[in-house]
Design a protein around this motif. Structure first.
Motif, short mmCIF file in Angstrom:
data_model
loop_
_atom_site.label_atom_id
_atom_site.label_comp_id
_atom_site.label_asym_id
_atom_site.label_seq_id
_atom_site.Cartn_x
_atom_site.Cartn_y
_atom_site.Cartn_z
N LYS A 239 1.12 -1.46 0.21
CA LYS A 239 -0.35 0.27 0.09
C LYS A 239 0.74 1.40 -0.24
CE LYS A 239 -3.62 2.40 2.20
NZ LYS A 239 -5.08 1.62 3.75
N GLU A 240 2.30 1.34 0.85
CA GLU A 240 2.78 2.43 0.78
C GLU A 240 3.58 2.37 -0.36
OE1 GLU A 240 4.85 5.88 2.56
OE2 GLU A 240 3.42 5.19 2.49
N ALA A 241 3.99 1.40 -1.20
CA ALA A 241 4.23 1.42 -2.10
C ALA A 241 4.25 1.96 -3.19
CB ALA A 241 4.99 0.05 -2.72
N ILE A 242 2.17 1.89 -3.81
CA ILE A 242 1.96 2.17 -4.05
C ILE A 242 1.60 3.75 -3.79
CG2 ILE A 242 -0.62 2.89 -5.37
CD1 ILE A 242 -1.15 -0.45 -4.52
N ASN A 243 1.12 4.47 -2.64
CA ASN A 243 2.00 5.50 -2.47
C ASN A 243 2.90 6.49 -3.25
OD1 ASN A 243 -0.80 5.12 -0.97
ND2 ASN A 243 -0.62 5.30 0.45
N LEU A 244 3.59 5.90 -2.65
CA LEU A 244 5.05 6.02 -2.86
C LEU A 244 5.40 6.64 -4.90
CD1 LEU A 244 7.48 4.60 -0.75
CD2 LEU A 244 7.60 7.13 -1.03
N ARG B 263 0.79 0.11 -12.40
CA ARG B 263 2.13 -0.15 -12.82
C ARG B 263 2.88 -0.99 -11.01
NH1 ARG B 263 4.43 3.54 -16.58
NH2 ARG B 263 4.69 2.03 -17.45
N VAL B 264 2.85 -0.96 -9.82
CA VAL B 264 2.96 -1.51 -8.77
C VAL B 264 3.52 -2.76 -9.40
CG1 VAL B 264 1.96 -2.10 -7.49
CG2 VAL B 264 3.65 -1.52 -6.56
N ASN B 265 2.67 -2.96 -10.04
CA ASN B 265 3.17 -5.10 -10.98
C ASN B 265 4.67 -5.18 -11.97
OD1 ASN B 265 1.54 -6.34 -8.31
ND2 ASN B 265 0.21 -5.41 -9.20
N GLN B 266 4.31 -4.20 -12.38
CA GLN B 266 5.65 -4.08 -13.76
C GLN B 266 6.51 -3.50 -13.24
OE1 GLN B 266 3.50 -0.49 -16.10
NE2 GLN B 266 2.06 -2.09 -16.76
N TYR B 267 7.61 -4.74 -14.40
CA TYR B 267 8.87 -4.47 -14.69
C TYR B 267 9.76 -3.92 -15.01
CZ TYR B 267 7.73 -9.73 -13.40
OH TYR B 267 7.95 -10.73 -12.79
N PRO B 268 11.15 -3.04 -14.64
CA PRO B 268 11.67 -1.94 -14.70
C PRO B 268 11.45 -1.74 -16.63
CG PRO B 268 12.83 -3.07 -13.21
CD PRO B 268 11.29 -4.21 -13.67
N HIS B 269 11.13 -2.63 -17.42
CA HIS B 269 11.21 -3.13 -18.83
C HIS B 269 10.50 -2.06 -19.23
CE1 HIS B 269 9.88 -7.11 -18.65
NE2 HIS B 269 8.97 -6.65 -19.98
N ALA C 161 11.31 6.70 -5.93
CA ALA C 161 10.16 6.31 -4.62
C ALA C 161 10.96 4.95 -3.69
CB ALA C 161 9.35 5.71 -5.52
N ILE C 162 12.32 4.32 -4.22
CA ILE C 162 13.08 3.36 -3.00
C ILE C 162 13.35 3.70 -2.24
CG2 ILE C 162 14.59 2.19 -3.28
CD1 ILE C 162 13.18 0.72 -5.82
N ALA C 163 14.70 5.00 -2.85
CA ALA C 163 15.13 5.98 -2.50
C ALA C 163 14.88 6.49 -0.52
CB ALA C 163 16.14 6.89 -2.89
N ASP D 32 10.13 19.70 -5.09
CA ASP D 32 8.63 18.88 -3.77
C ASP D 32 8.95 18.44 -2.96
OD1 ASP D 32 5.52 19.67 -4.41
OD2 ASP D 32 5.46 17.46 -5.17
N LEU D 33 9.07 16.72 -3.89
CA LEU D 33 8.99 15.88 -2.51
C LEU D 33 10.19 16.49 -0.99
CD1 LEU D 33 10.16 12.92 -5.15
CD2 LEU D 33 7.84 13.54 -3.61
#
Length: 352
Positions: A131-136, A148-154, A167-169, A200-201
């Motif tokens: 849930k937090e990953a989606i928010n990020l 898109r949270v379920n997609q791969y980098p490519h 987002a990871i950082a 902004d962040l």
């Protein structure tokens, strides 16, 4: 202002077959809480080694801390063990690297990569972490974050991948974020979006940022203060206005003069002559002297100290000595500096 990071007399070397490379030589700077410090300079000037030293990512050997301290919230990171640093990396200090494709695992969904830090550092359950990953993802401007949270980098564009890395950082809301040339591999439009995103962040999560770049033009609207690095040393430090409106070091003049301008009537671009010195055998005196058209005899004999220009502005050049001749930047450089200043003034007026 409260200092979140203090780097004192830092010296880092690498032991190679060619000899000891003195990559960072007596670097001093600090980062205040909530501010952005930009570190600029050519490739090989020591920017990345300095910031990777803060994260303790320098492989040892061949790397070695020769001298100095890195105080983060009052604690010396140089003295920390790898186990202790694991609790700081990601949680207290985040890092965004230059190439998102080498930062992301191509075999893992981006959501899982964001969730890793949340589960490890914030002890969230998998459901809470997702849930937090989606928010990020939503916070960094990725549309349709839930799918898109379920997609791969490519499956993401270059700009979107860099947003995922950010987002990871930011997942653990670090107190300090190091951005190591995060926009170099992106086109100018996406570059502007990423820079705006970081600004902004920063306000939203109240973090401090160290922004590394070789492009002085990039930092104009991002940084509060600027440190100019050359040959493993900081040669000028000041607020953004001081560096762009009143630069004192000939190397800073060269960096400003070499910035391309679309409104320039001339096709000629100023280039700093020569190349940076070999840091296996650093030159005696001022390291920039062989490339400096204004170099004096003393520049080849004695290393200049940091001269104080104002309470926030310092420059490492003998041209600031009271007995030195009064020299202005070359006309070609002054012309480019003036164009930049006019643009900056226009942008400031638009913001008002």
């Amino acid at each position: 202002m409260e200092k979140i990071l203090e780097v004192n007399d830092l010296a880092v070397s690498f032991h190679t077959f060619a000899g000891e490379v003195k990559a960072v030589r007596g670097v001093n700077f600090h980062v205040n809480k909530g501010e952005t410090l930009a570190i600029v300079g050519e490739s090989g000037s020591g920017k990345s080694v300095t910031t990777q030293s803060i994260m303790r990512l320098i492989p040892m050997p061949p790397g070695e801390f020769v001298n100095g301290s890195i105080l983060f919230q009052g604690e010396d990171l140089v003295k920390k063990t790898n186990k202790q640093m694991e609790k700081i990396r990601g949680k207290e200090i985040g890092m965004v690297f230059q190439d998102p494709m080498t930062s992301l695992n191509p075999t893992m969904k981006v959501g899982h990569q964001i969730m890793e830090g949340l589960i490890k550092h914030q002890k969230l359950s998998k459901e809470e972490a997702k849930k937090e990953a989606i928010n990020l993802l939503d916070m960094v401007g990725i549309p349709m974050a839930e799918s898109r949270v379920n997609q791969y980098p490519h499956e993401f564009s270059g700009g979107m991948r860099q947003r995922v890395v950010i987002a990871i950082a930011l997942a653990s809301k670090p107190k300090l974020l190091i951005a190591d040339e995060p926009t170099t591999a992106l086109d100018v439009t996406i570059q502007a979006q990423i820079l705006e995103l970081l600004k902004d962040l920063q306000k939203k999560i109240d973090t401090s940022i160290i922004f590394i770049t070789h492009d002085l033009g990039v930092v104009a609207n991002v940084a509060d203060r600027v440190a100019v690095m050359y040959a493993g040393q900081i040669v000028e430090m000041g607020t953004v206005d001081e560096i762009f409106y009143n630069p004192k070091h000939p190397y800073t003049w060269g960096l400003l003069g070499s910035m391309p301008s679309l409104d320039s009537k001339s096709d000629e671009l100023y280039a700093i002559p020569g190349s940076p010195p070999n840091l296996v055998n650093p030159p005696i005196g001022d390291a920039f002297a062989p490339r400096n058209e204004f170099a004096m005899k003393i520049d080849f004999e004695l290393e200049p100290p940091m001269f104080k220009v104002s309470d926030t502005h310092y420059a490492k050049t003998w041209l600031l000595h009271e007995n030195a001749p009064k020299i202005e930047p070359p006309l070609a450089i002054q012309s480019r500096m003036k164009k930049f200043q006019e643009k900056a003034a226009k942008k400031a007026g638009e913001k008002r």
